[in-house]
Design a protein around this motif. Structure first.
Motif, PDB file in Angstrom:
ATOM      1  N   ILE A 567      41.121  36.544  49.291  1.00  0.00           N
ATOM      2  CA  ILE A 567      42.136  37.336  48.592  1.00  0.00           C
ATOM      3  C   ILE A 567      43.061  36.357  47.898  1.00  0.00           C
ATOM      4  O   ILE A 567      43.723  35.544  48.550  1.00  0.00           O
ATOM      5  CB  ILE A 567      42.929  38.224  49.568  1.00  0.00           C
ATOM      6  CG1 ILE A 567      41.988  39.161  50.333  1.00  0.00           C
ATOM      7  CG2 ILE A 567      43.995  39.013  48.831  1.00  0.00           C
ATOM      8  CD1 ILE A 567      42.686  39.934  51.438  1.00  0.00           C
ATOM      9  N   ASP A 568      43.125  36.424  46.582  1.00  0.00           N
ATOM     10  CA  ASP A 568      43.947  35.510  45.781  1.00  0.00           C
ATOM     11  C   ASP A 568      45.282  36.190  45.493  1.00  0.00           C
ATOM     12  O   ASP A 568      45.374  37.083  44.631  1.00  0.00           O
ATOM     13  CB  ASP A 568      43.213  35.159  44.485  1.00  0.00           C
ATOM     14  CG  ASP A 568      43.903  34.040  43.708  1.00  0.00           C
ATOM     15  OD1 ASP A 568      45.121  33.871  43.882  1.00  0.00           O
ATOM     16  OD2 ASP A 568      43.224  33.360  42.929  1.00  0.00           O
ATOM     17  N   LEU A 569      46.351  35.782  46.208  1.00  0.00           N
ATOM     18  CA  LEU A 569      47.663  36.401  46.017  1.00  0.00           C
ATOM     19  C   LEU A 569      48.310  35.986  44.701  1.00  0.00           C
ATOM     20  O   LEU A 569      49.126  36.725  44.146  1.00  0.00           O
ATOM     21  CB  LEU A 569      48.582  36.024  47.183  1.00  0.00           C
ATOM     22  CG  LEU A 569      48.151  36.521  48.567  1.00  0.00           C
ATOM     23  CD1 LEU A 569      49.120  36.039  49.631  1.00  0.00           C
ATOM     24  CD2 LEU A 569      48.056  38.032  48.587  1.00  0.00           C
ATOM     25  N   GLY A 570      47.979  34.814  44.207  1.00  0.00           N
ATOM     26  CA  GLY A 570      48.563  34.366  42.948  1.00  0.00           C
ATOM     27  C   GLY A 570      48.091  35.206  41.773  1.00  0.00           C
ATOM     28  O   GLY A 570      48.886  35.624  40.935  1.00  0.00           O
ATOM     29  N   ARG A 571      46.802  35.476  41.712  1.00  0.00           N
ATOM     30  CA  ARG A 571      46.236  36.289  40.622  1.00  0.00           C
ATOM     31  C   ARG A 571      46.091  37.745  41.013  1.00  0.00           C
ATOM     32  O   ARG A 571      45.648  38.554  40.196  1.00  0.00           O
ATOM     33  CB  ARG A 571      44.879  35.725  40.205  1.00  0.00           C
ATOM     34  CG  ARG A 571      44.942  34.307  39.633  1.00  0.00           C
ATOM     35  CD  ARG A 571      43.610  33.906  39.021  1.00  0.00           C
ATOM     36  NE  ARG A 571      42.524  33.954  40.010  1.00  0.00           N
ATOM     37  CZ  ARG A 571      41.232  34.035  39.707  1.00  0.00           C
ATOM     38  NH1 ARG A 571      40.863  34.103  38.437  1.00  0.00           N
ATOM     39  NH2 ARG A 571      40.326  34.066  40.657  1.00  0.00           N
ATOM     40  N   GLU A 572      46.408  38.076  42.281  1.00  0.00           N
ATOM     41  CA  GLU A 572      46.256  39.428  42.812  1.00  0.00           C
ATOM     42  C   GLU A 572      44.818  39.918  42.634  1.00  0.00           C
ATOM     43  O   GLU A 572      44.557  41.032  42.183  1.00  0.00           O
ATOM     44  CB  GLU A 572      47.259  40.399  42.167  1.00  0.00           C
ATOM     45  CG  GLU A 572      48.710  40.047  42.424  1.00  0.00           C
ATOM     46  CD  GLU A 572      49.667  41.155  42.047  1.00  0.00           C
ATOM     47  OE1 GLU A 572      49.208  42.277  41.762  1.00  0.00           O
ATOM     48  OE2 GLU A 572      50.890  40.905  42.040  1.00  0.00           O
ATOM     49  N   GLN A 573      43.884  39.051  43.016  1.00  0.00           N
ATOM     50  CA  GLN A 573      42.463  39.334  42.872  1.00  0.00           C
ATOM     51  C   GLN A 573      41.801  39.454  44.249  1.00  0.00           C
ATOM     52  O   GLN A 573      42.152  38.739  45.191  1.00  0.00           O
ATOM     53  CB  GLN A 573      41.768  38.216  42.083  1.00  0.00           C
ATOM     54  CG  GLN A 573      42.175  38.134  40.623  1.00  0.00           C
ATOM     55  CD  GLN A 573      41.491  39.202  39.788  1.00  0.00           C
ATOM     56  OE1 GLN A 573      40.423  39.692  40.138  1.00  0.00           O
ATOM     57  NE2 GLN A 573      42.101  39.559  38.665  1.00  0.00           N
ATOM     58  N   LEU A 574      40.835  40.344  44.353  1.00  0.00           N
ATOM     59  CA  LEU A 574      40.066  40.560  45.581  1.00  0.00           C
ATOM     60  C   LEU A 574      38.628  40.104  45.377  1.00  0.00           C
ATOM     61  O   LEU A 574      38.036  40.362  44.322  1.00  0.00           O
ATOM     62  CB  LEU A 574      40.078  42.041  45.960  1.00  0.00           C
ATOM     63  CG  LEU A 574      41.448  42.658  46.258  1.00  0.00           C
ATOM     64  CD1 LEU A 574      41.354  44.177  46.165  1.00  0.00           C
ATOM     65  CD2 LEU A 574      41.937  42.236  47.627  1.00  0.00           C
ATOM     66  N   ALA A 575      38.076  39.451  46.377  1.00  0.00           N
ATOM     67  CA  ALA A 575      36.656  39.068  46.357  1.00  0.00           C
ATOM     68  C   ALA A 575      36.166  39.069  47.795  1.00  0.00           C
ATOM     69  O   ALA A 575      36.036  38.025  48.436  1.00  0.00           O
ATOM     70  CB  ALA A 575      36.473  37.696  45.704  1.00  0.00           C
ATOM     71  N   LEU A 576      35.913  40.265  48.346  1.00  0.00           N
ATOM     72  CA  LEU A 576      35.523  40.431  49.748  1.00  0.00           C
ATOM     73  C   LEU A 576      34.158  41.101  49.841  1.00  0.00           C
ATOM     74  O   LEU A 576      33.811  41.938  49.007  1.00  0.00           O
ATOM     75  CB  LEU A 576      36.555  41.280  50.494  1.00  0.00           C
ATOM     76  CG  LEU A 576      37.973  40.714  50.595  1.00  0.00           C
ATOM     77  CD1 LEU A 576      38.891  41.747  51.224  1.00  0.00           C
ATOM     78  CD2 LEU A 576      37.987  39.416  51.396  1.00  0.00           C
ATOM     79  N   THR A 577      33.437  40.734  50.871  1.00  0.00           N
ATOM     80  CA  THR A 577      32.178  41.397  51.186  1.00  0.00           C
ATOM     81  C   THR A 577      32.243  41.891  52.632  1.00  0.00           C
ATOM     82  O   THR A 577      32.636  41.141  53.530  1.00  0.00           O
ATOM     83  CB  THR A 577      30.984  40.453  51.017  1.00  0.00           C
ATOM     84  OG1 THR A 577      30.986  39.940  49.682  1.00  0.00           O
ATOM     85  CG2 THR A 577      29.680  41.191  51.260  1.00  0.00           C
TER      86      THR A 577
END
Length: 674
Positions: A567-577
């Motif tokens: 979870i990238d808090l800086g870019r507010e991006q999710l990449a979870l499986t």
């Protein structure tokens, strides 16, 4: 008559004749002849042009009041000067600092023998006073020094009367351009008030208007109390004050009933130079006492009460002027604190709220974390130690957060909340937060612990939760650098871990929590129904704002689920499986994992058909827990104990020596399979 007697008689007659002649000369003398001499000497003494352009008259009157003994027989001079002006320095925008249509005053002649100029009453008709200060600090009310030491003469002005007066203040430092007009009030029942005033202009770029009343004679004697009543609006802030001013000549003491209302407490800073937080619209009323001084004076705002948004507020504050910084201390409490009223503190309020309080930055539509910058430039202006207590906190009507207690410390630009305590759902949330405002960007450190948060008390209105025995325990330790909440979280380093034991989970529950991502995931896994949660374990490491799960395992009655990705808090991006392993009949369509991609605002959740699910889900889950099981067991021990579902799961994981990796699909595919 003897010769000596004759000599004495003639001498006394001559003395009386000289005195009579002197009185006759004084009474008949045209004092306008000395105005050039007066103008010249006053101009030389002050370094400014002084001019009496109208008539100058001197008359003699009996002394005012009761004078003892022979002093009653000594007449006092009474002077009247018309069209009097006093010049400005050459850099000022107006030619005259002061001008009056007429000045009238009396002088105590006996006090002159002791180098005291005693003026019982000074009356000014149609005076205009122009006060001006430049950016570099030069002002027109400071005069050049004459001579090497203090003057031997003392001025004692006891009373002042103003009629049709106007005062203009032009201050480049405070960005003020204000004009006050003063005149006598009309007939009617005005009590102790005899003069009224009107105020208009700008202050710090904001429009100003106001009005008020005061006593007819401004008494400058010691212990004299002067009544004042003022109503002023500065931009979106309104100030109402009523009370007394003691010894106005020295501003010895103020005793006022003070009411303040505005769109944010932070907007009071240009007026009082005290750092206050950003808030929703507020109003307070209390008792203000104190006196100004060289370093700001000493003030007490006692027993105030009011509203901040939908919350109540009360307390007492004390301000002490001192070096190197003034000091603010006191206690503030709220019996009913609406959680949303805390949002402006960190810039998490709506854009409509930001517009109302003139916030310089609006929240971007595609961002969830607040981007509004902290006003750290003000933090070094004052030191503070304020205790805040909130007895009941309400979020969306029913979330049981209560007993908020924190101590707000501000010392040399470093702000700390230590500790910050919440009572939450039968448990406690305790944190220590420090923000160093002297660094750019701000350097922050936070430690947090959550203990015994009961799931059924977290959601008391949800019927399925009333039988839940589950509770949450967790810890977090983070460091970060940034000038906003978004920047701090986007650069944070540390770890976050939590354990949830014996609960239930459903789409409806997660929607009530505001967890839209979890709601969609649960719908994909179980449909919209209650599912028993045996244990959930999370252990994230934070690295420059990116959360990596060292362990993320959920054990339910239908499946064991583990999660990896970031979870990238800086870019507010999710990449979870999400890898599920069915232990029942309901999870029948998930031979493939789920992916959770996208942004916090717009998550994308779906089935990843390009990656095969692990056949040994339980083994995978235990393998992922193995490296961190020993660190998580203490969070179980503070709860139901090692005999709980989480205790059993972690004990099994601790016995596992080799993690089992999930089976992935084609070479080169990312966690989402795209």
């Amino acid at each position: 008559m003897s010769r000596p007697a004759k000599i004495l008689a003639w001498s006394m007659s001559g003395l009386f004749a000289v005195l009579a002649l002197a009185v006759a000369v004084l009474l008949s003398f045209d004092w306008n002849r000395v105005t050039p001499w007066i103008n010249s000497h006053v101009s030389e003494a002050t370094g400014r042009r002084f001019s009496i352009d109208g008539k100058l008259a001197l008359t003699w009157h009996a002394p005012p009041g009761a004078q003892e003994g022979w002093r009653h027989w000594i007449p006092w001079p009474h002077l009247t000067a018309k069209d009097v002006s006093f010049g400005n320095p050459d850099w000022a925008s107006e030619a005259d600092m002061a001008h009056a249509r007429e000045i009238t005053f009396s002088v105590n002649p006996l006090a002159l023998l002791n180098h005291r100029i005693v003026i019982p009453l000074l009356a000014l008709e149609a005076p205009h006073l122009s006060l001006e200060r430049l950016h570099d600090g030069r002002n027109n009310w400071t005069f050049k020094k004459t001579g090497d030491g203090p003057s031997a003469w003392q001025l004692d002005l006891q009373q002042l009367i103003l009629t049709q007066a106007s005062i203009h203040l032009l201050d480049a430092v405070k960005r003020a351009d204000l004009t006050a007009n003063i005149d006598t009030l009309g007939s009617g029942n005005t009590g102790d008030y005899r003069i009224g005033w009107q105020l208009a202009g700008t202050f710090n770029g904001a429009p100003v208007n106001g009005s008020g009343r005061a006593g007819s004679v401004l008494s400058l004697r010691e212990q004299a109390k002067y009544p004042v009543d003022a109503h002023v609006r500065i931009g979106k802030t309104r100030i109402d004050a009523s009370g007394t001013l003691t010894e106005p000549g020295k501003l010895a003491a103020l005793d006022l009933r003070l009411k303040i209302a505005g769109v944010s407490m932070a907007q009071l800073y240009p007026l009082i130079n005290i750092v206050l937080p950003e808030t929703p619209p507020f109003s307070t009323e209390g008792h203000l006492t104190g006196a100004p001084g060289a370093m700001g004076g000493n003030w007490n705002y006692e027993k105030f009460s009011g509203k901040v948004g939908a919350s109540d507020i009360a307390g007492s504050l004390r301000f002490q002027g001192r070096r190197p910084r003034p000091y603010l201390e006191g206690t503030v409490r709220s019996n009913y604190l609406n959680f949303k009223d805390l949002a402006p503190l960190i810039g998490a309020d709506s854009n409509e709220s930001k517009a109302l309080r003139d916030a310089p930055v609006r929240q971007p539509e595609d961002k969830t974390l607040p981007v509004e910058a902290f006003k750290t430039g003000r933090w070094t202006s004052i030191d503070a130690d304020v205790q805040f207590t909130g007895k009941k906190i309400v979020r969306k009507a029913e979330l049981p957060i209560d007993n908020l207690v924190t101590r707000i410390h501000l010392l040399d630009g470093t702000l700390s909340l230590a500790p910050l305590k919440f009572g939450v759902a039968g448990g406690a949330l305790v944190s220590n937060l420090t923000l160093d405002g002297k660094t750019n960007p701000v350097q922050a450190e936070m430690k947090l612990s959550a203990r015994h948060l009961k799931l059924r008390q977290l959601f008391p209105t949800l019927e399925p939760m009333r039988t839940s025995l589950g509770e949450i325990n967790g810890d977090a330790a983070l460091t970060a650098r940034g000038n906003s909440v978004a920047a701090l979280l986007g650069s944070s380093n540390g770890e976050v871990k939590a354990v949830i034991n014996q609960g239930t989970v459903s789409k409806f529950l997660l929607e009530a929590m505001g967890l839209n991502i979890g709601s969609v995931v649960v719908t994909q896994l179980f449909g919209d129904r209650q599912v028993k949660l045996n244990c959930a374990v999370t252990d994230f490491v934070m690295d420059k704002g990116i959360m990596h799960p060292r362990a993320f395992v959920v054990d339910t009655e239908d499946a064991k689920i583990h999660v990896n990705g970031n979870i990238d808090l800086g870019r507010e991006q999710l990449a979870l499986t999400i890898y599920p392993e069915s232990t029942g009949l309901r999870v029948i369509s998930l031979r493939s994992p789920l992916y959770v991609n996208g942004t916090f605002k717009n998550p994308d959740v779906g089935v990843n058909k390009g990656v095969l699910a692990a056949k040994a889900g339980s083994a995978v889950a235990l393998g992922l827990l193995a490296p961190v099981a020993a660190a998580l067991i203490p969070l179980v021990n503070v709860g139901p104990g090692e005999k709980s579902e989480c205790g059993t799961l972690l004990a099994q994981a601790a016995a596992t020596t080799k993690p089992v990796a999930p089976v992935v699909g084609k070479q080169g595919e990312n966690a989402s399979g795209r």
